[in-house]
Design an enzyme around this catalytic site. Structure first.
Site, PDB file in Angstrom:
ATOM      1  N   ARG A   1       4.526 -12.663  10.203  1.00 20.35           N
ATOM      2  CA  ARG A   1       5.253 -11.421   9.941  1.00 20.35           C
ATOM      3  C   ARG A   1       6.690 -11.543  10.420  1.00 20.35           C
ATOM      4  O   ARG A   1       6.980 -12.239  11.391  1.00 20.35           O
ATOM      5  CB  ARG A   1       4.608 -10.258  10.695  1.00 20.35           C
ATOM      6  CG  ARG A   1       3.277  -9.856  10.202  1.00 20.35           C
ATOM      7  CD  ARG A   1       2.735  -8.726  11.062  1.00 20.35           C
ATOM      8  NE  ARG A   1       3.060  -7.432  10.508  1.00 20.35           N
ATOM      9  CZ  ARG A   1       2.387  -6.867   9.516  1.00 20.35           C
ATOM     10  NH1 ARG A   1       1.357  -7.488   8.980  1.00 20.35           N
ATOM     11  NH2 ARG A   1       2.723  -5.691   9.053  1.00 20.35           N
TER      12      ARG A   1
ATOM     13  N   GLU B   1       0.876  -1.166   0.000  1.00 18.30           N
ATOM     14  CA  GLU B   1       0.000   0.000   0.000  1.00 18.30           C
ATOM     15  C   GLU B   1       0.918   1.222   0.000  1.00 18.30           C
ATOM     16  O   GLU B   1       1.777   1.343   0.877  1.00 18.30           O
ATOM     17  CB  GLU B   1      -0.859  -0.016   1.268  1.00 18.30           C
ATOM     18  CG  GLU B   1      -1.897   1.060   1.278  1.00 18.30           C
ATOM     19  CD  GLU B   1      -2.736   1.033   2.554  1.00 18.30           C
ATOM     20  OE1 GLU B   1      -3.358   2.059   2.848  1.00 18.30           O
ATOM     21  OE2 GLU B   1      -2.764   0.001   3.245  1.00 18.30           O
TER      22      GLU B   1
ATOM     23  N   LYS C   1       4.000   1.022   9.611  1.00 17.16           N
ATOM     24  CA  LYS C   1       4.225   2.256   8.867  1.00 17.16           C
ATOM     25  C   LYS C   1       3.667   3.460   9.610  1.00 17.16           C
ATOM     26  O   LYS C   1       4.222   4.551   9.541  1.00 17.16           O
ATOM     27  CB  LYS C   1       3.592   2.148   7.471  1.00 17.16           C
ATOM     28  CG  LYS C   1       4.476   1.366   6.509  1.00 17.16           C
ATOM     29  CD  LYS C   1       3.918   1.345   5.118  1.00 17.16           C
ATOM     30  CE  LYS C   1       2.807   0.337   5.007  1.00 17.16           C
ATOM     31  NZ  LYS C   1       2.413   0.060   3.620  1.00 17.16           N
TER      32      LYS C   1
HETATM   33  P1  ATP Z   1       2.573  -2.038   8.035  1.00 17.84           P
HETATM   34  O1  ATP Z   1       2.137  -2.806   9.233  1.00 17.84           O
HETATM   35  O2  ATP Z   1       4.004  -1.717   8.048  1.00 17.84           O
HETATM   36  O3  ATP Z   1       1.746  -0.852   7.762  1.00 17.84           O
HETATM   37  P2  ATP Z   1       1.216  -3.365   5.909  1.00 17.84           P
HETATM   38  O4  ATP Z   1       0.903  -4.796   5.956  1.00 17.84           O
HETATM   39  O5  ATP Z   1       0.078  -2.462   6.117  1.00 17.84           O
HETATM   40  O6  ATP Z   1       2.435  -3.085   6.848  1.00 17.84           O
HETATM   41  P3  ATP Z   1       1.500  -3.274   3.096  1.00 17.84           P
HETATM   42  O7  ATP Z   1       2.027  -2.184   2.264  1.00 17.84           O
HETATM   43  O8  ATP Z   1       0.069  -3.605   3.014  1.00 17.84           O
HETATM   44  O9  ATP Z   1       1.915  -2.943   4.578  1.00 17.84           O
HETATM   45  O10 ATP Z   1       2.370  -4.580   2.886  1.00 17.84           O
HETATM   46  C1  ATP Z   1       2.700  -5.095   1.621  1.00 17.84           C
HETATM   47  C2  ATP Z   1       2.998  -6.541   1.759  1.00 17.84           C
HETATM   48  O11 ATP Z   1       4.066  -6.744   2.670  1.00 17.84           O
HETATM   49  C3  ATP Z   1       1.813  -7.309   2.299  1.00 17.84           C
HETATM   50  O12 ATP Z   1       1.670  -8.494   1.555  1.00 17.84           O
HETATM   51  C4  ATP Z   1       2.178  -7.587   3.727  1.00 17.84           C
HETATM   52  O13 ATP Z   1       1.600  -8.769   4.179  1.00 17.84           O
HETATM   53  C5  ATP Z   1       3.702  -7.667   3.660  1.00 17.84           C
HETATM   54  N1  ATP Z   1       4.289  -7.283   4.939  1.00 17.84           N
HETATM   55  C6  ATP Z   1       4.127  -6.136   5.606  1.00 17.84           C
HETATM   56  N2  ATP Z   1       4.793  -6.157   6.773  1.00 17.84           N
HETATM   57  C7  ATP Z   1       5.402  -7.364   6.843  1.00 17.84           C
HETATM   58  C8  ATP Z   1       6.242  -8.011   7.807  1.00 17.84           C
HETATM   59  N3  ATP Z   1       6.585  -7.399   8.932  1.00 17.84           N
HETATM   60  N4  ATP Z   1       6.671  -9.258   7.531  1.00 17.84           N
HETATM   61  C9  ATP Z   1       6.344  -9.853   6.385  1.00 17.84           C
HETATM   62  N5  ATP Z   1       5.562  -9.325   5.441  1.00 17.84           N
HETATM   63  C10 ATP Z   1       5.089  -8.084   5.657  1.00 17.84           C
HETATM   64 MG    MG Z   2      -1.532  -3.838   4.546  1.00 19.84          MG
END
Ligand code: ATP
Ligand code: MG
Length: 570
Positions: free
Chosen positions: A267, A42, A277
């Site tokens: 994660r 995102e 984020k």
């Molecule tokens: P954040 O918690 O940092 O806001 P998010 O999941 O909202 O992370 P996205 O941009 O939606 O961020 O993530 C893109 C991809 O990266 C998704 O498929 C998500 O599952 C994966 N992802 C995000 N954080 C992690 C993590 N800590 N470990 C593994 N994969 C991750």
């Molecule tokens: Mg997300």
């Protein structure tokens, strides 16, 4: 015989449960032999080391099984700064060494298709326009232990729903006045199936679609369908989406479209930092750090600027495998990987961080000795360089004690020490500032028979210290970093805000450091070992030809291990 076949088995066995699923699908020809993954960020922030895990996994699987991996920006939420984030995300993925070819997609590219899909569900009687307020909606939703209640608008006719939904799109309603919901089951034990919202009205402009839309799909409505449209075979996401899988399957089945297989994994978390984020944005906006690429941040841009290599990041991702349960990776094990790599690849140089002037009284005034220095004792192919030695040198303040404690094998009044690649010197006199008492210079003598490598003297001393010839030295600023937080899990404390745990000493700036002259011509990506001090690289943002700035990538040893060990034995 027995042992051999066991070995064979373990070699061909997939190394994690996701590979097992993929290999089973290849065996059964579920997707006609295709493996197609995607990385779906995102664009609402910079990527961090957790995202790197997902990138390495998705692109890595595609590589391994001769498949493809798309990048898809999940930009269903209209916000202002997305373009900056899109650019940084692409740069970070490329830096890690992955390539999405021409498959750069945006969920917003599918807005029209998603709208058509919604019409299809309305026509099937599987979606309706609701007019409950946000408060009412959450009351009607129930709780995990109590069933929800059906909205009074749930049984509108198809015609009415189609008409209202069209008017929503046409901008005839205000934000929050109406929503489109899936008609599933208000008493489902899975809260995600209690008539989830598919569309919201938001009169906001979008970074790609501009003002074309005033209704925006929710993540839950867009995600699975975007995977389906792209023909993604294995849609890999983190565990928090496990409970959403039944909903995504419901949408796909009702729409009768291509079915991607969702697979959840744990994660990737790192100790002594935060990874959401939202929290990282708080650090940036509150100026607790100097931007998203501050070298203390767990972002990929921060780690790049700090001097971490893409290889070490891919390595930690690979080493820690794919888990089904959340675990925290100890930052010390990551630093260990970084040290191992830099130990092999970096040139050693001599740098003095806190210069103390040393005058070698019995050394000829104008003589310059060109000494041989080894670039990397681990790798003779990296060769040697010349190191100039002269009458006035700098040593590090730390390497001199007026009153040395026991086992202090460096310099002290009347004591001897070896200068790396040079001679043994003896401290003869300490000169202090008469008013402040501060030590300003040392007078020493050298023994010309003790030149390193000459073998002409049998004299031995216990300590060797680094130094730089004063007239040949180059000035630089050096930034030493420590962990950004002083506890292992700063976000894990319910009583305190994570920012309360920021380590006040996470950045130490040292001006007027002295570099050996071989560091004259530098490229930003060059990394070095400053002997006895750690691994360093130029700061890609603040370093200029006339003002060099170095970042410490990592120290030579894990200084925290000692502290932790000591605190455990108390
Ligand atoms: P954040 O918690 O940092 O806001 P998010 O999941 O909202 O992370 P996205 O941009 O939606 O961020 O993530 C893109 C991809 O990266 C998704 O498929 C998500 O599952 C994966 N992802 C995000 N954080 C992690 C993590 N800590 N470990 C593994 N994969 C991750
Ligand atoms: Mg997300």
């Amino acid at each position: 015989m027995e042992e051999k076949s066991n070995n064979l088995k373990s070699v061909s066995k997939p190394s994690n449960f996701i590979k097992e699923i993929i290999e089973e699908d290849l065996r059964t020809n579920k997707y006609n032999g295709r493996v197609h993954t995607r990385f779906p960020p995102e664009p609402n922030g910079y990527l961090h080391i957790g995202h790197a895990k997902s990138i390495c996994l998705n692109f890595g699987l595609a590589e391994e099984y001769n498949g493809l991996c798309n990048i898809r920006f999940d930009d269903t939420n209209p916000t202002k700064e997305e373009a900056e984030y899109v650019d940084s995300i692409k740069e970070d993925i490329k830096w890690l060494g992955f390539d999405w070819g021409d498959r750069e997609y945006y969920a917003s590219d599918y807005f029209e298709e998603l709208y058509e899909y919604a019409i299809k569900l309305i026509k099937k009687g599987k979606a309706y326009v609701d007019a409950l307020s946000a408060d009412e909606t959450s009351k009607y939703r129930g709780t995990p232990t109590e069933p929800g209640k059906e909205s009074p608008y749930r049984n509108r006719t198809t015609e009415e729903n189609l008409d209202l939904f069209e008017k929503m799109r046409a901008g005839e309603y205000k934000d929050g006045e109406l929503v489109l919901r899936a008609k599933i089951d208000m008493s489902s034990p899975n809260m995600n199936l209690r008539d989830p919202i598919m569309y919201r009205i938001r009169h906001e402009s979008h970074h790609r679609t501009g003002n074309k839309w005033c209704i925006y799909p929710t993540y839950d409505w867009a995600h699975g369908q975007s995977d389906s449209i792209e023909g993604i075979t294995h849609s890999i996401c983190t565990l928090e989406f496990e409970n959403h899988r039944p909903l995504y399957n419901w949408f796909i089945e009702e729409l009768e479209i291509f079915h991607s297989q969702q697979i959840e994994f744990a994660r990737f978390n790192l100790s002594y930092t935060v990874m959401s984020k939202r929290k990282l944005l708080e650090l940036v906006e509150g100026k607790y750090v100097n931007g998203w690429d501050d070298p203390r941040m767990p972002t990929l841009s921060g780690m790049r600027r700090r001097g971490y290599t893409p290889k070490s990041i891919r390595n930690i991702s690979e080493k820690k495998g794919v888990a089904k349960r959340d675990a925290v990776i100890d930052i010390a094990s990551f630093e260990h990987i970084i040290r191992e790599e830099l130990n092999k690849s970096t040139k050693r140089v001599l740098v003095v961080l806190q210069p103390l002037k040393v005058i070698i009284d019995n050394y000829p005034d104008d003589k310059i000795d060109e000494l041989d220095a080894i670039n990397n004792p681990e790798d003779p192919s990296m060769g040697k360089r010349k190191l100039p030695f002269s009458k006035i040198i700098y040593i590090d303040k730390d390497d001199f004690r007026e009153e040395p404690p026991k086992k202090f094998y460096r310099l002290a009044p009347g004591k001897e020490v070896r200068l790396r690649y040079a001679y043994i010197i003896k401290c003869e006199e300490v000169i202090k500032d008469p008013t402040t008492g501060e030590i300003i210079e040392l007078h020493c003598s050298y023994d010309k028979n003790t030149k390193s490598g000459s073998g002409s003297s049998s004299k031995k001393v216990k300590g060797t210290i680094h130094w730089v010839s004063a007239q040949h030295s180059i000035d630089a600023e050096v930034r030493l970093y420590d962990r950004l937080f002083s506890v292992t899990n700063p976000a894990g404390d319910k009583e305190n805000d994570f920012k309360d745990f920021i380590n006040p000493n996470s950045l130490q700036v040292i001006h007027n450091c002295k570099l050996e002259p071989s560091l004259k011509e530098l490229k930003t990506i060059d990394r070095f070992q400053f002997e006895r001090l750690g691994y360093f690289c130029l700061d890609s943002v603040d370093s200029k030809p006339n003002k060099l700035v170095f970042n410490r990538i990592v120290s030579l040893r894990d200084s925290w291990a000692k502290i932790e060990k000591a605190s455990k034995t108390h």
